[in-house]
Design a protein around this motif. Sequence first.
Motif, PDB file in Angstrom:
ATOM      1  N   TRP A  84     -58.799  15.121 -18.010  1.00 47.26           N
ATOM      2  CA  TRP A  84     -58.102  16.397 -17.833  1.00 47.26           C
ATOM      3  C   TRP A  84     -58.230  17.180 -19.126  1.00 47.26           C
ATOM      4  O   TRP A  84     -58.285  16.597 -20.222  1.00 47.26           O
ATOM      5  N   LEU A  86     -57.512  21.445 -21.008  1.00 50.02           N
ATOM      6  CA  LEU A  86     -57.261  22.876 -21.026  1.00 50.02           C
ATOM      7  C   LEU A  86     -57.830  23.445 -22.314  1.00 50.02           C
ATOM      8  O   LEU A  86     -57.704  22.798 -23.361  1.00 50.02           O
ATOM      9  N   GLN A  88     -60.131  24.890 -19.068  1.00 48.70           N
ATOM     10  CA  GLN A  88     -61.084  24.137 -18.264  1.00 48.70           C
ATOM     11  C   GLN A  88     -62.531  24.479 -18.572  1.00 48.70           C
ATOM     12  O   GLN A  88     -63.435  23.704 -18.257  1.00 48.70           O
ATOM     13  N   TYR A 174     -49.234  15.878 -16.572  1.00 39.89           N
ATOM     14  CA  TYR A 174     -49.839  16.772 -17.552  1.00 39.89           C
ATOM     15  C   TYR A 174     -48.943  17.947 -17.951  1.00 39.89           C
ATOM     16  O   TYR A 174     -49.327  18.749 -18.808  1.00 39.89           O
ATOM     17  N   SER A 175     -47.771  18.091 -17.346  1.00 33.55           N
ATOM     18  CA  SER A 175     -46.951  19.277 -17.612  1.00 33.55           C
ATOM     19  C   SER A 175     -46.577  19.441 -19.091  1.00 33.55           C
ATOM     20  O   SER A 175     -46.592  20.580 -19.598  1.00 33.55           O
ATOM     21  N   GLU A 178     -49.629  20.910 -20.728  1.00 35.24           N
ATOM     22  CA  GLU A 178     -49.835  22.304 -20.324  1.00 35.24           C
ATOM     23  C   GLU A 178     -48.900  23.230 -21.103  1.00 35.24           C
ATOM     24  O   GLU A 178     -49.314  24.290 -21.594  1.00 35.24           O
ATOM     25  N   TYR A 181     -50.066  23.506 -24.755  1.00 35.22           N
ATOM     26  CA  TYR A 181     -51.224  24.370 -24.933  1.00 35.22           C
ATOM     27  C   TYR A 181     -50.838  25.842 -24.827  1.00 35.22           C
ATOM     28  O   TYR A 181     -51.294  26.674 -25.622  1.00 35.22           O
ATOM     29  N   GLU A 182     -49.995  26.179 -23.880  1.00 34.56           N
ATOM     30  CA  GLU A 182     -49.575  27.566 -23.724  1.00 34.56           C
ATOM     31  C   GLU A 182     -48.833  28.059 -24.965  1.00 34.56           C
ATOM     32  O   GLU A 182     -48.935  29.226 -25.336  1.00 34.56           O
TER      33      GLU A 182
END
Length: 444
Positions: A84, A86, A88, A174-175, A178, A181-182
């Motif tokens: 996985w 980010l 992508q 993965y939350s 995520e 990364y944000e």
Amino acid sequence: MVEQSDRARLLDWEEIPPPVPSQAVPSSPVKKNATEKTSPPDGPKSLGADHIGLSVKEQWEEKDQIVAVFVVTFDTRSGNMVEWSLPQDMDLDGVEFKSIASGSHRITSDFIYFRKGCYFGLACFANIPVESELERGARMKSVGILSPSYTLLYRYMQFLENQVRLQLRCPGQYSPLEAFYEDKKAILPPLANGQVTSCPTWSVTNISRCMHPEMKITHPAGCMSQFIRFFGEQIMVLWKFALLRKRILIFSPPPVGVVCYRVYCCCCLSNVSLLGVGAAVPELRPFFYVNIADITALRTELSYVACTTEKIFEEKKELYDVYVDNQNVKTHRSDLQPLLRLNASDKEKYAKLSEQRQMLLYSQEVEGDCSSNEEDLFILFFMELNDRIFQILGEVAASSEPILTAEHVRAMGLDPQGDRSFLVDLLEVYGIDVMLVIDNPCCP
């Protein structure tokens, strides 16, 4: 659930495990010490700030720039693979082999610094036993990030360690990654097609070119003292090779993390704070962990320090000048062989370094003096040594008779005979125009 951590100001996103009754969750003592030491309220202290006229705040105006976050897993059929990531569309080709080092199946946890193109990465690896025939009794994963610089990566070590343990217990959650990364993603200047093609550059307006441009990172607690204890007097040999900008490759079996610290320490040996010194010499670049996928990239490098767990590199002599097998420093180049021999001045300098360490430890233990530490002492010892050498060379080169005598060499802290070969190489590498007039005892 995903929360903003209140335990460590620099670790913004963590997966908070549910509390276990009557059982405290221990934190890693090493990381805790590192966080306490490297993250005071006003920001981490940068070595050499007093010497180059920059305040701590000025040197730490660097923002979070995470360009990618990823999870790598070991699949019994496909091998290492990116599970996985980010964003992508980020090119992560090869990251799967950098994040799980060769031989990692023998250990339970590790961390790895590495380079991927223009970026630096940090990945935390973990390996747990599982009752699964499909996974052959073991589950191995690594969670990592990429950034234009490695100077801030240490901030997220604990977060990555927590996340890899989460991925092992609950694959596919993965939350937290995520959200991380944000919050931390880099804002880099894209082209029309959205791709970044040029390497991000580091502003060195106020920093000496020869003081490693990304050495602002505060060293891990105990890193330098462990480096000294591990190599002993051989540090003086590594110092010469680092100052000469040679290609240095360090071999060691896993775990890789401590060896990545040795790469960092080797780079610190060549720090110079004098402005204008070495503007034309190759930068001593830390590659950190490398594997066979990096062979093509290493062929084009003029100067670097790297580490590997793959013994096959020893046979590829065209890739390196100096090979360090655990504590054994060696070179296949005949012109560098004389630098492997310790001379009287080398032993004297190492004895002085050891004496300063002992005095520091005594003052800390008996007098309670916590104003300085071993890491600062180590960095400044070699920086001052390098500064003295280049200061004298500069003065001689600027004089009406640019002749370097034995007296000059002794004033540098070098041996006129034992360091002759080192000096000849140093003058050539840095383009210093002086005449060396030291009699060679082998030639009447």
